[in-house]
Scaffold this motif. Structure first.
Motif, mmCIF file in Angstrom:
data_model
loop_
_atom_site.group_PDB
_atom_site.id
_atom_site.type_symbol
_atom_site.label_atom_id
_atom_site.label_comp_id
_atom_site.label_asym_id
_atom_site.label_seq_id
_atom_site.Cartn_x
_atom_site.Cartn_y
_atom_site.Cartn_z
ATOM 1 N N THR A 114 0.551 -0.996 -0.325
ATOM 2 C CA THR A 114 0.217 -0.124 0.068
ATOM 3 C C THR A 114 1.006 0.638 -0.142
ATOM 4 N N ILE A 115 2.013 1.181 0.560
ATOM 5 C CA ILE A 115 2.840 2.581 0.959
ATOM 6 C C ILE A 115 3.537 2.576 -0.376
ATOM 7 N N LEU A 116 4.011 2.130 -1.131
ATOM 8 C CA LEU A 116 4.378 1.906 -2.817
ATOM 9 C C LEU A 116 4.005 2.266 -3.754
ATOM 10 N N SER A 117 4.686 3.031 -4.951
ATOM 11 C CA SER A 117 4.014 3.969 -5.678
ATOM 12 C C SER A 117 3.535 2.980 -6.616
ATOM 13 N N VAL A 168 -5.639 -4.532 -5.849
ATOM 14 C CA VAL A 168 -6.141 -4.660 -5.613
ATOM 15 C C VAL A 168 -5.333 -5.387 -4.211
ATOM 16 N N TRP A 169 -4.208 -6.558 -4.878
ATOM 17 C CA TRP A 169 -3.032 -6.455 -3.884
ATOM 18 C C TRP A 169 -2.650 -5.177 -3.526
ATOM 19 N N GLN A 170 -2.397 -4.240 -3.935
ATOM 20 C CA GLN A 170 -1.471 -2.995 -3.915
ATOM 21 C C GLN A 170 -2.394 -2.892 -2.209
ATOM 22 N N PHE A 171 -3.485 -2.427 -2.836
ATOM 23 C CA PHE A 171 -4.961 -1.933 -1.677
ATOM 24 C C PHE A 171 -5.030 -2.511 -0.050
ATOM 25 N N VAL A 172 -5.010 -3.833 -0.558
ATOM 26 C CA VAL A 172 -5.990 -4.863 0.362
ATOM 27 C C VAL A 172 -5.509 -4.327 1.829
ATOM 28 N N MET B 253 15.973 1.320 -5.810
ATOM 29 C CA MET B 253 15.660 2.916 -5.623
ATOM 30 C C MET B 253 14.457 3.789 -5.208
ATOM 31 N N ALA B 254 13.589 3.174 -6.075
ATOM 32 C CA ALA B 254 12.661 4.361 -6.178
ATOM 33 C C ALA B 254 11.876 3.430 -4.594
ATOM 34 N N ILE B 255 11.897 2.708 -4.757
ATOM 35 C CA ILE B 255 11.008 1.515 -3.442
ATOM 36 C C ILE B 255 12.182 1.871 -1.523
#
Lengths: 304, 279
Positions: A114-117, A168-172, B253-255
């Motif tokens: 969730t915290i990844l862009s 979904v994977w990202q925001f679960v 590097m972005a992670i």
């Protein structure tokens, strides 16, 4: 008694927030809705009323793209509602179990996507699902399901669902956290009272906990709705502004971006872009109103 | 204790489900990170193997360092995020204090007006925002982004902070008033320190969406010298699609900065969410 003096500090406290919020958010919002009623004719801005919306909904050059984006957006939302929220609730139900060890560790780890862009998420999955790299096919091969593999992001019929599942994977983590918080706030006495009546385990979840967390599920649903109908980043990062293959992953956000900025041979058109923004605004408003007046007020809230 | 709730079989199944999902959540991040340290051959031959002495390579990072101005992007992202958070917290706390502390005509209306933005995404107004930024010459400056994110963050900040400020004891503030403190001093010296946990929650909530946003940097500040890390990596990866080492290194590097921030702030974030601040 003397009339109280004008309270200048009130103005000082409120002014910065109200000014920035009004100037950068509320005013542009209405200005965008106003721009949707204009069009550019011979380098001049002309008032055309609702004609842009007519074009958007009915013109053979515009309408198919619009309805395609809208339909895709609804599918995107449905996948989230059917997959993301049940998984989130299930994870929260397990995590909230008393005396579960490592709960904090699981919680933190599951929240990481969730915290990844969107850029990271989009590209990472693109690489993993890529037939060139072959991580996905070789993993399927390991469990004997290699025949199931297809270049999911490249096929029209799968691409949108694949992207929705990536999202979904990202925001679960978000429904998981909110439901987890709601479950923790259920008093122990209620659960014990249930146990005395013989309601335990799974049936305690369905009969006692679930009705109590329904308001939180309502909030999650409306958050998902608003988030999905203004999504853009993931599709753009993974499939580009053209939302390929053949616009099969086009949603309202990418459609608005293309219309507003132009792409390939088509020139950008701020007025049609505004019209799409207007349509998005209407959809979100309807969704929020249904939630506020139709669901939230009718939902039974239990005094805990 | 109740038997049904302490069933060992249940416990086994619960851990199994959680471990499975944790693996699903972490697997892509893990794959990207380990492969960014491998040679091109090793990336393709054994994508799931850890880098060893033979397959270890920093070539991807070298390309990224040479070709992309990641330090500049990082700096821009940092300025935008910290700047926006500063204004969201300062302006948000001031407005929240006014709404929570004073009774005045229009208090309700003002509260509702400011809360509108919680549900309505600011992106809807993009066309007019861009027009305004062009007209004021702010386009392609970091100020444009800071202003937008400040406006975007204020509604929720005011909402959460005013809830907390209502809980600050009246006696304390009145004691301050009797001692002759001005309203400003009461706000800055007495109330602000007491709502620090709530401010931290607001900051953490706002930080991630601002840092990760792609839409506004793409539209308001796409120029090279004001690119944020998110936009910068998007563009960089777009140019290097065939250079897998570079792409994987750029992704890593972005992670990393986000992961570091998360490790620092995760307790705050989780406490914020679970304390019911967003109910």
């Amino acid at each position: 008694m003397q009339k109280p003096r004008f309270r200048w500090h009130l103005v000082v406290f409120l002014a910065p927030a109200v000014l920035v919020y009004t100037a950068v958010m509320i005013f542009p919002l209405f200005n965008t809705l106003r721009l949707a009623l204009y069009s550019k004719v011979d380098q001049e801005r002309v008032f055309v009323g609702l004609q842009n919306f007519q074009t958007l909904f009915g013109d053979p050059n515009w309408a198919p793209a619009f309805w395609n984006a809208l339909g895709n957006n609804f599918w995107f939302f449905i996948v989230h509602m059917l997959v993301q929220n049940p998984i989130g609730v299930a994870l929260a139900a397990i995590l909230s179990h008393p005396r579960l060890r490592f709960a904090a560790l699981y919680r933190s780890a599951i929240f990481i996507p969730t915290i990844l862009s969107f850029v990271i998420v989009g590209f990472a999955w693109k690489l993993i699902l890529s037939p060139i790299w072959g991580i996905a096919p070789s993993m399927l091969d390991a469990v004997g399901l290699k025949s199931l593999f297809a270049p999911w992001l490249g096929k029209e019929e799968y691409a949108l669902t694949t992207l929705a599942l990536i999202s979904v994977w990202q925001f679960v983590g978000i429904p998981m956290m909110l439901i987890y918080a709601a479950l923790l706030s259920i008093p122990e006495e209620i659960l014990e009272a249930g146990e005395i009546d013989g309601v335990t385990g799974i049936s305690a979840f369905w009969k006692i906990k679930l009705p109590l967390i329904l308001p939180s599920i309502g909030i999650i649903s409306i958050l998902t709705f608003v988030g999905n109908f203004n999504a853009f980043d993931l599709i753009y990062a993974a499939q580009g502004a053209l939302a390929g293959p053949d616009f099969s992953t086009d949603i309202l956000g990418t459609f608005m971006y293309r219309t507003f900025f132009g792409f390939q041979l088509q020139l950008g058109d701020p007025h049609m872009g505004s019209a799409i923004a207007g349509a998005m605004f209407a959809i979100i408003l309807v969704g929020v109103c249904i939630y506020l007046f139709g669901i939230q007020t009718r939902m039974r809230r239990y005094q805990l | 204790m109740n038997q049904a709730r302490a069933n060992p079989l249940n416990k086994f199944a619960m851990h199994g489900a959680l471990i499975l999902y944790t693996l699903i959540a972490l697997f892509p991040v893990f794959v990207i990170l380990i492969n960014s340290f491998k040679t091109r051959k090793a990336i393709f031959r054994e994508p799931l193997a850890l880098p060893d002495a033979e397959s270890f390579s920093m070539i991807g990072y070298q390309t990224v360092m040479k070709q992309g101005d990641f330090f500049l992007y990082f700096q821009n992202s940092l300025i935008v995020t910290v700047g926006s958070l500063f204004f969201v917290l300062l302006f948000g706390a001031m407005a929240a204090f006014a709404l929570a502390e004073y009774r005045f005509r229009g208090n309700m209306v003002m509260g509702l007006y400011l809360a509108l933005g919680i549900m309505i995404p600011i992106r809807i107004g993009t066309v007019a925002i861009l027009e305004m930024m062009v007209a004021t010459g702010l386009v392609n400056t970091l100020w444009a982004l800071i202003l937008v994110y400040t406006a975007q963050g204020l509604p929720l900040a005011v909402f959460i902070l005013s809830e907390f400020m209502r809980q600050v004891s009246d006696d304390l503030k009145n004691a301050g008033r009797i001692d002759g403190l001005s309203e400003y001093t009461i706000f800055f010296r007495l109330v602000l320190p007491l709502v620090r946990p709530a401010m931290a929650t607001v900051a953490v909530f706002n930080m991630i969406p601002i840092w990760n946003d792609l839409w506004f940097p793409l539209i308001l500040a796409p120029a090279e010298e004001v690119k944020t890390l998110t936009l910068g990596s998007q563009v960089f990866i777009g140019q290097f699609v065939t250079d897998w080492n570079a792409v994987l290194s750029a992704l890593s590097m972005a992670i990393l900065p986000v992961l570091v921030l998360y490790v620092i702030f995760s307790r705050q974030l989780i406490r914020g969410i679970t304390s019911g601040a967003v109910k």
